[in-house]
Design a protein around this motif. Sequence first.
Motif, PDB file in Angstrom:
ATOM      1  N   VAL A  16       0.839  -1.199   0.000  1.00 25.47           N
ATOM      2  CA  VAL A  16       0.000   0.000   0.000  1.00 25.47           C
ATOM      3  C   VAL A  16       0.875   1.250   0.000  1.00 25.47           C
ATOM      4  O   VAL A  16       0.611   2.211  -0.742  1.00 25.47           O
ATOM      5  N   ALA A  17       1.937   1.252   0.796  1.00 22.83           N
ATOM      6  CA  ALA A  17       2.859   2.398   0.833  1.00 22.83           C
ATOM      7  C   ALA A  17       3.499   2.608  -0.544  1.00 22.83           C
ATOM      8  O   ALA A  17       3.632   3.746  -1.006  1.00 22.83           O
ATOM      9  N   ARG A  18       3.892   1.517  -1.205  1.00 21.43           N
ATOM     10  CA  ARG A  18       4.471   1.624  -2.551  1.00 21.43           C
ATOM     11  C   ARG A  18       3.456   2.226  -3.519  1.00 21.43           C
ATOM     12  O   ARG A  18       3.785   3.114  -4.306  1.00 21.43           O
ATOM     13  N   PHE A  19       2.225   1.768  -3.461  1.00 22.00           N
ATOM     14  CA  PHE A  19       1.179   2.284  -4.345  1.00 22.00           C
ATOM     15  C   PHE A  19       0.962   3.780  -4.128  1.00 22.00           C
ATOM     16  O   PHE A  19       0.916   4.558  -5.080  1.00 22.00           O
ATOM     17  N   VAL A  20       0.836   4.189  -2.872  1.00 16.80           N
ATOM     18  CA  VAL A  20       0.594   5.603  -2.558  1.00 16.80           C
ATOM     19  C   VAL A  20       1.759   6.466  -3.028  1.00 16.80           C
ATOM     20  O   VAL A  20       1.563   7.525  -3.637  1.00 16.80           O
ATOM     21  N   LEU A  21       2.980   6.019  -2.771  1.00 14.55           N
ATOM     22  CA  LEU A  21       4.150   6.790  -3.190  1.00 14.55           C
ATOM     23  C   LEU A  21       4.251   6.852  -4.714  1.00 14.55           C
ATOM     24  O   LEU A  21       4.536   7.904  -5.280  1.00 14.55           O
ATOM     25  N   THR A  22       3.996   5.741  -5.384  1.00 17.19           N
ATOM     26  CA  THR A  22       4.032   5.717  -6.855  1.00 17.19           C
ATOM     27  C   THR A  22       3.028   6.692  -7.443  1.00 17.19           C
ATOM     28  O   THR A  22       3.360   7.489  -8.321  1.00 17.19           O
ATOM     29  N   ILE A  25       4.124  10.392  -6.806  1.00 16.73           N
ATOM     30  CA  ILE A  25       5.224  10.851  -7.659  1.00 16.73           C
ATOM     31  C   ILE A  25       4.763  11.017  -9.100  1.00 16.73           C
ATOM     32  O   ILE A  25       5.120  11.993  -9.766  1.00 16.73           O
ATOM     33  N   LYS A  26       3.950  10.089  -9.580  1.00 14.87           N
ATOM     34  CA  LYS A  26       3.478  10.167 -10.970  1.00 14.87           C
ATOM     35  C   LYS A  26       2.612  11.396 -11.240  1.00 14.87           C
ATOM     36  O   LYS A  26       2.476  11.807 -12.387  1.00 14.87           O
ATOM     37  N   GLN A  27       2.048  11.988 -10.198  1.00 15.57           N
ATOM     38  CA  GLN A  27       1.228  13.185 -10.398  1.00 15.57           C
ATOM     39  C   GLN A  27       2.055  14.361 -10.893  1.00 15.57           C
ATOM     40  O   GLN A  27       1.550  15.221 -11.589  1.00 15.57           O
ATOM     41  N   PRO A  34      11.702   6.028 -15.055  1.00 20.59           N
ATOM     42  CA  PRO A  34      10.752   5.517 -14.052  1.00 20.59           C
ATOM     43  C   PRO A  34      11.145   5.914 -12.619  1.00 20.59           C
ATOM     44  O   PRO A  34      11.547   5.096 -11.809  1.00 20.59           O
ATOM     45  N   LEU A  35      11.018   7.191 -12.330  1.00 19.76           N
ATOM     46  CA  LEU A  35      11.429   7.723 -11.032  1.00 19.76           C
ATOM     47  C   LEU A  35      10.708   7.098  -9.837  1.00 19.76           C
ATOM     48  O   LEU A  35      11.345   6.824  -8.821  1.00 19.76           O
TER      49      LEU A  35
END
Length: 124
Positions: A16-22, A25-27, A34-35
């Motif tokens: 979940v943390a990976r999803f939220v951070l991804t 950042i993509k915003q 692929p930062l």
Amino acid sequence: MMVFLGICACGGLGAVARFVLTVSIKQWWKHPFPLPTFIINIIATFCAGVAAGAYAQLAVTHPTYLLFVTGFLGGFSTFSTAINEIVTLARKGKTPLAAAYLAATMLVPLLCVTGGWLLAGALL
């Protein structure tokens, strides 16, 4: 059994943390590099180094180490995604970027783990 269930729960929290951070950042990151995955793997490898150093110094118990490294960081980090992104960049003809990302994906995490170990050793 509790450690097993804890690892499962921590793995879910890491994912979940990976999803939220991804998503976060993509915003604002609109470039082909692929930062999000790169940042996640840098954070994960540094934290793994700190955790391993702390465990080696007997500052944390084995179950705690497993909950954090195998559980949370196992769900948070994403080496398979990084490799897939490298292949995707290469297939799209962005070979220099794919090569740079491959090199960074291999070298920077090694430095991060080493830095984490050194930090844990200095603090403990």
